[in-house]
Design an enzyme around this catalytic site. Structure first.
Site, PDB file in Angstrom:
ATOM      1  N   ARG A 119       0.823  -1.225   0.000  1.00  0.00           N
ATOM      2  CA  ARG A 119       0.000   0.000   0.000  1.00  0.00           C
ATOM      3  C   ARG A 119       0.849   1.265   0.000  1.00  0.00           C
ATOM      4  O   ARG A 119       0.410   2.315   0.458  1.00  0.00           O
ATOM      5  CB  ARG A 119      -0.989   0.001   1.173  1.00  0.00           C
ATOM      6  CG  ARG A 119      -2.027  -1.122   1.095  1.00  0.00           C
ATOM      7  CD  ARG A 119      -3.097  -0.963   2.154  1.00  0.00           C
ATOM      8  NE  ARG A 119      -4.132  -1.955   1.990  1.00  0.00           N
ATOM      9  CZ  ARG A 119      -4.117  -3.164   2.569  1.00  0.00           C
ATOM     10  NH1 ARG A 119      -3.097  -3.494   3.349  1.00  0.00           N
ATOM     11  NH2 ARG A 119      -5.101  -4.012   2.364  1.00  0.00           N
ATOM     12  N   LYS A 141       3.506  11.296 -11.094  1.00  0.00           N
ATOM     13  CA  LYS A 141       2.699  10.471 -11.993  1.00  0.00           C
ATOM     14  C   LYS A 141       3.440   9.159 -12.248  1.00  0.00           C
ATOM     15  O   LYS A 141       4.575   9.160 -12.727  1.00  0.00           O
ATOM     16  CB  LYS A 141       2.457  11.175 -13.318  1.00  0.00           C
ATOM     17  CG  LYS A 141       1.328  12.166 -13.315  1.00  0.00           C
ATOM     18  CD  LYS A 141       1.072  12.635 -14.744  1.00  0.00           C
ATOM     19  CE  LYS A 141      -0.072  13.604 -14.822  1.00  0.00           C
ATOM     20  NZ  LYS A 141      -0.322  14.026 -16.220  1.00  0.00           N
ATOM     21  N   GLU A 183      10.534  17.799 -24.456  1.00  0.00           N
ATOM     22  CA  GLU A 183       9.858  18.186 -23.217  1.00  0.00           C
ATOM     23  C   GLU A 183      10.402  19.500 -22.673  1.00  0.00           C
ATOM     24  O   GLU A 183       9.685  20.260 -22.036  1.00  0.00           O
ATOM     25  CB  GLU A 183      10.005  17.076 -22.167  1.00  0.00           C
ATOM     26  CG  GLU A 183       9.230  15.804 -22.478  1.00  0.00           C
ATOM     27  CD  GLU A 183       7.737  15.915 -22.178  1.00  0.00           C
ATOM     28  OE1 GLU A 183       7.277  17.023 -21.802  1.00  0.00           O
ATOM     29  OE2 GLU A 183       7.027  14.909 -22.325  1.00  0.00           O
ATOM     30  N   LYS A 224       7.795  22.927 -13.569  1.00  0.00           N
ATOM     31  CA  LYS A 224       6.904  21.813 -13.272  1.00  0.00           C
ATOM     32  C   LYS A 224       6.549  21.776 -11.793  1.00  0.00           C
ATOM     33  O   LYS A 224       5.392  21.530 -11.423  1.00  0.00           O
ATOM     34  CB  LYS A 224       7.520  20.481 -13.699  1.00  0.00           C
ATOM     35  CG  LYS A 224       6.568  19.308 -13.456  1.00  0.00           C
ATOM     36  CD  LYS A 224       6.890  18.098 -14.269  1.00  0.00           C
ATOM     37  CE  LYS A 224       5.771  17.065 -14.147  1.00  0.00           C
ATOM     38  NZ  LYS A 224       6.041  15.840 -14.929  1.00  0.00           N
ATOM     39  N   GLU A 234      -3.891  17.022 -11.308  1.00  0.00           N
ATOM     40  CA  GLU A 234      -4.320  17.405 -12.655  1.00  0.00           C
ATOM     41  C   GLU A 234      -5.812  17.693 -12.754  1.00  0.00           C
ATOM     42  O   GLU A 234      -6.520  17.189 -13.616  1.00  0.00           O
ATOM     43  CB  GLU A 234      -3.936  16.318 -13.674  1.00  0.00           C
ATOM     44  CG  GLU A 234      -3.878  16.834 -15.102  1.00  0.00           C
ATOM     45  CD  GLU A 234      -3.320  15.819 -16.087  1.00  0.00           C
ATOM     46  OE1 GLU A 234      -3.619  15.953 -17.277  1.00  0.00           O
ATOM     47  OE2 GLU A 234      -2.594  14.915 -15.656  1.00  0.00           O
ATOM     48  N   ARG A 238      -2.328  21.785 -13.993  1.00  0.00           N
ATOM     49  CA  ARG A 238      -1.366  20.756 -14.380  1.00  0.00           C
ATOM     50  C   ARG A 238      -1.633  20.230 -15.781  1.00  0.00           C
ATOM     51  O   ARG A 238      -0.725  19.720 -16.443  1.00  0.00           O
ATOM     52  CB  ARG A 238      -1.358  19.611 -13.367  1.00  0.00           C
ATOM     53  CG  ARG A 238      -0.250  18.596 -13.634  1.00  0.00           C
ATOM     54  CD  ARG A 238       0.009  17.677 -12.477  1.00  0.00           C
ATOM     55  NE  ARG A 238       1.081  16.738 -12.813  1.00  0.00           N
ATOM     56  CZ  ARG A 238       1.633  15.907 -11.941  1.00  0.00           C
ATOM     57  NH1 ARG A 238       1.241  15.898 -10.675  1.00  0.00           N
ATOM     58  NH2 ARG A 238       2.583  15.081 -12.323  1.00  0.00           N
ATOM     59  N   ASN A 242       0.410  19.026 -20.532  1.00  0.00           N
ATOM     60  CA  ASN A 242       0.089  18.117 -21.635  1.00  0.00           C
ATOM     61  C   ASN A 242       0.128  18.799 -22.996  1.00  0.00           C
ATOM     62  O   ASN A 242      -0.349  18.228 -23.983  1.00  0.00           O
ATOM     63  CB  ASN A 242      -1.293  17.483 -21.414  1.00  0.00           C
ATOM     64  CG  ASN A 242      -1.295  16.521 -20.247  1.00  0.00           C
ATOM     65  OD1 ASN A 242      -0.411  15.684 -20.114  1.00  0.00           O
ATOM     66  ND2 ASN A 242      -2.289  16.652 -19.377  1.00  0.00           N
ATOM     67  N   HIS A 245       0.661  16.724 -26.089  1.00  0.00           N
ATOM     68  CA  HIS A 245       0.533  15.309 -25.749  1.00  0.00           C
ATOM     69  C   HIS A 245      -0.707  14.637 -26.335  1.00  0.00           C
ATOM     70  O   HIS A 245      -0.709  13.429 -26.539  1.00  0.00           O
ATOM     71  CB  HIS A 245       0.562  15.124 -24.232  1.00  0.00           C
ATOM     72  CG  HIS A 245       1.933  15.253 -23.638  1.00  0.00           C
ATOM     73  ND1 HIS A 245       2.665  16.422 -23.704  1.00  0.00           N
ATOM     74  CD2 HIS A 245       2.711  14.364 -22.984  1.00  0.00           C
ATOM     75  CE1 HIS A 245       3.828  16.237 -23.098  1.00  0.00           C
ATOM     76  NE2 HIS A 245       3.884  15.001 -22.658  1.00  0.00           N
ATOM     77  N   HIS A 249       0.260  11.255 -28.077  1.00  0.00           N
ATOM     78  CA  HIS A 249      -0.170   9.917 -27.673  1.00  0.00           C
ATOM     79  C   HIS A 249      -0.864   9.177 -28.807  1.00  0.00           C
ATOM     80  O   HIS A 249      -0.709   7.960 -28.953  1.00  0.00           O
ATOM     81  CB  HIS A 249      -1.077  10.005 -26.443  1.00  0.00           C
ATOM     82  CG  HIS A 249      -0.343  10.378 -25.188  1.00  0.00           C
ATOM     83  ND1 HIS A 249      -0.984  10.754 -24.031  1.00  0.00           N
ATOM     84  CD2 HIS A 249       0.992  10.438 -24.913  1.00  0.00           C
ATOM     85  CE1 HIS A 249      -0.083  11.028 -23.094  1.00  0.00           C
ATOM     86  NE2 HIS A 249       1.115  10.846 -23.613  1.00  0.00           N
ATOM     87  N   HIS A 263       9.039   9.311 -27.606  1.00  0.00           N
ATOM     88  CA  HIS A 263       8.024  10.134 -26.929  1.00  0.00           C
ATOM     89  C   HIS A 263       8.282  11.629 -27.101  1.00  0.00           C
ATOM     90  O   HIS A 263       7.380  12.390 -27.463  1.00  0.00           O
ATOM     91  CB  HIS A 263       7.966   9.782 -25.446  1.00  0.00           C
ATOM     92  CG  HIS A 263       7.004  10.640 -24.690  1.00  0.00           C
ATOM     93  ND1 HIS A 263       5.628  10.555 -24.849  1.00  0.00           N
ATOM     94  CD2 HIS A 263       7.210  11.641 -23.772  1.00  0.00           C
ATOM     95  CE1 HIS A 263       5.030  11.445 -24.072  1.00  0.00           C
ATOM     96  NE2 HIS A 263       5.968  12.120 -23.411  1.00  0.00           N
TER      97      HIS A 263
END
Length: 362
Positions: A119, A141, A183, A224, A234, A238, A242, A245, A249, A263
């Site tokens: 956990r 993330k 990025e 960031k 997000e 936030r 993206n 992105h 993606h 990427h």
């Protein structure tokens, strides 16, 4: 030259160290986190051959390591189970620390395994790619890909520490380094026009100048960290991270998450397309997309769809792939667009015919 950027998240706050020779200082930096003189390293074979011995020497504690295959295909169900079972085999305890040594794939995968093991156990990011240093290692993330798309399974699990040693970037192949730069340039485009101007002046020299690399990574991480502090999960600001992105993606899915499109290359193309779409909608000056593509060209990067090797699906099929994006809300696809360089915003009011026109134009 070195710097420390704090990510201020209350009890889960942590520092991002950016500088040279940080692997050699790992023991001093990671040591205060340890309940016993042992860490568990998750890495991949290429990175292990280059940097695992140096990290172990720097840590100065027992550091068993699991080496995984390189590549985006590693970030899947099979390997997250493999990591968790290995950690259990090693008798990792809840008070222990997992160290992710590698690029974004390893950081995302090891972080997700740490999030679900017992956990939640602590983990330290030691990013070895430019892309991971400026983006995926910061912000918490974590996750894996599925057959439905990229990063659709995961958790927010903040690291306890990030060590971004810019010296390890010397071992990166040029194409991978430039992929990470996709990025970096994103940060200037989404919220800091002055930083974009700095990149226009200094970007081509980054690979050969360690001090410039430190500043580029530090500035990106600070941007960031500021955004994550305002919006950790997000729900608002936030989402600006993206930029590019949504297109990226879909293009990664269309190219099979393969070496056809890395990427960061997809992010760069996605940013160019986002600015082209913004100009088409009358949101930004017509000169802005040209300026973005001119900088990407100066860096020797992929700028448009035609430069991606091999055939791509139709514009309609790419739009359909975008519909699998995490940013879909109530069935509406959200885009990060811009009112100018450094002035991004999120919207779902984008006509499909305009997106299709941009995709057809490439």
């Amino acid at each position: 030259m070195s710097a420390v950027v704090n990510v201020p998240l209350g009890e889960r706050a942590y520092d991002v160290h950016v500088g040279r020779g940080l692997l050699a200082q790992a023991g001093d930096l990671v040591g205060p986190l340890l309940a016993r003189p042992r860490v568990f390293v998750v890495t991949e074979s290429r990175v292990a051959a280059l940097h695992l011995a140096s990290l172990r020497t720097g840590l100065g504690v027992e550091a068993p390591a699991l080496e995984l295959p390189p590549g985006e295909g590693t970030k899947d169900w099979v390997n997250v189970i493999r990591v968790v079972e290995w950690l259990l085999d090693q008798r990792a305890e809840r008070g222990d620390v997992v160290v992710a040594l590698g690029g974004g794939v390893i950081g995302d995968l090891a972080g997700f395994a740490a999030a679900i093991l017992r956990r939640g156990v602590r983990f330290v990011q030691v990013p070895t790619s430019l892309l991971a240093q400026v983006d995926s290692s910061v912000g918490g993330k974590t996750g894996i890909n599925t057959r439905h798309g990229k990063n659709l399974v995961g958790a927010f699990h903040q690291p306890s520490l990030v060590l971004a040693d810019v010296d390890v970037l010397d071992t990166m192949p040029p194409r991978d380094f430039l992929s990470g730069y996709g990025e970096v340039v994103k940060y200037g485009l989404l919220g800091d026009a002055a930083f974009f101007g700095w990149l226009e002046a200094n970007g081509p020299a980054l690979r050969g100048d360690a001090d410039l690399r430190v500043e580029a990574v530090r500035h990106s991480v600070q941007m960031k960290a500021d955004i994550v502090a305002r919006d950790e999960t997000e729900q608002g600001d936030r989402a600006l991270l993206n930029l590019g992105h949504t297109f990226c993606h879909a293009l990664e899915a269309a190219t099979g998450y393969s070496d056809r499109l890395l990427h960061g290359e997809g992010v760069a193309v996605g940013c160019a397309l986002a600015f082209a779409l913004s100009a088409r909608l009358g949101l930004c000056a017509q000169e802005d997309p040209s300026r973005v593509r001119a900088h990407l060209q100066a860096m020797g990067m992929v700028r448009n769809l035609a430069e991606i090797p091999g055939d791509l699906p139709s514009a309609e099929a790419l739009l359909d792939l975008m519909g699998q994006d995490k940013k879909v809300l109530a069935g509406r696809l959200r885009f990060v667009l811009a009112r100018g360089i450094g002035a991004a915003f999120v919207t779902d009011a984008v006509p499909a015919e305009d997106v299709l026109a941009i995709l057809r134009a490439g």
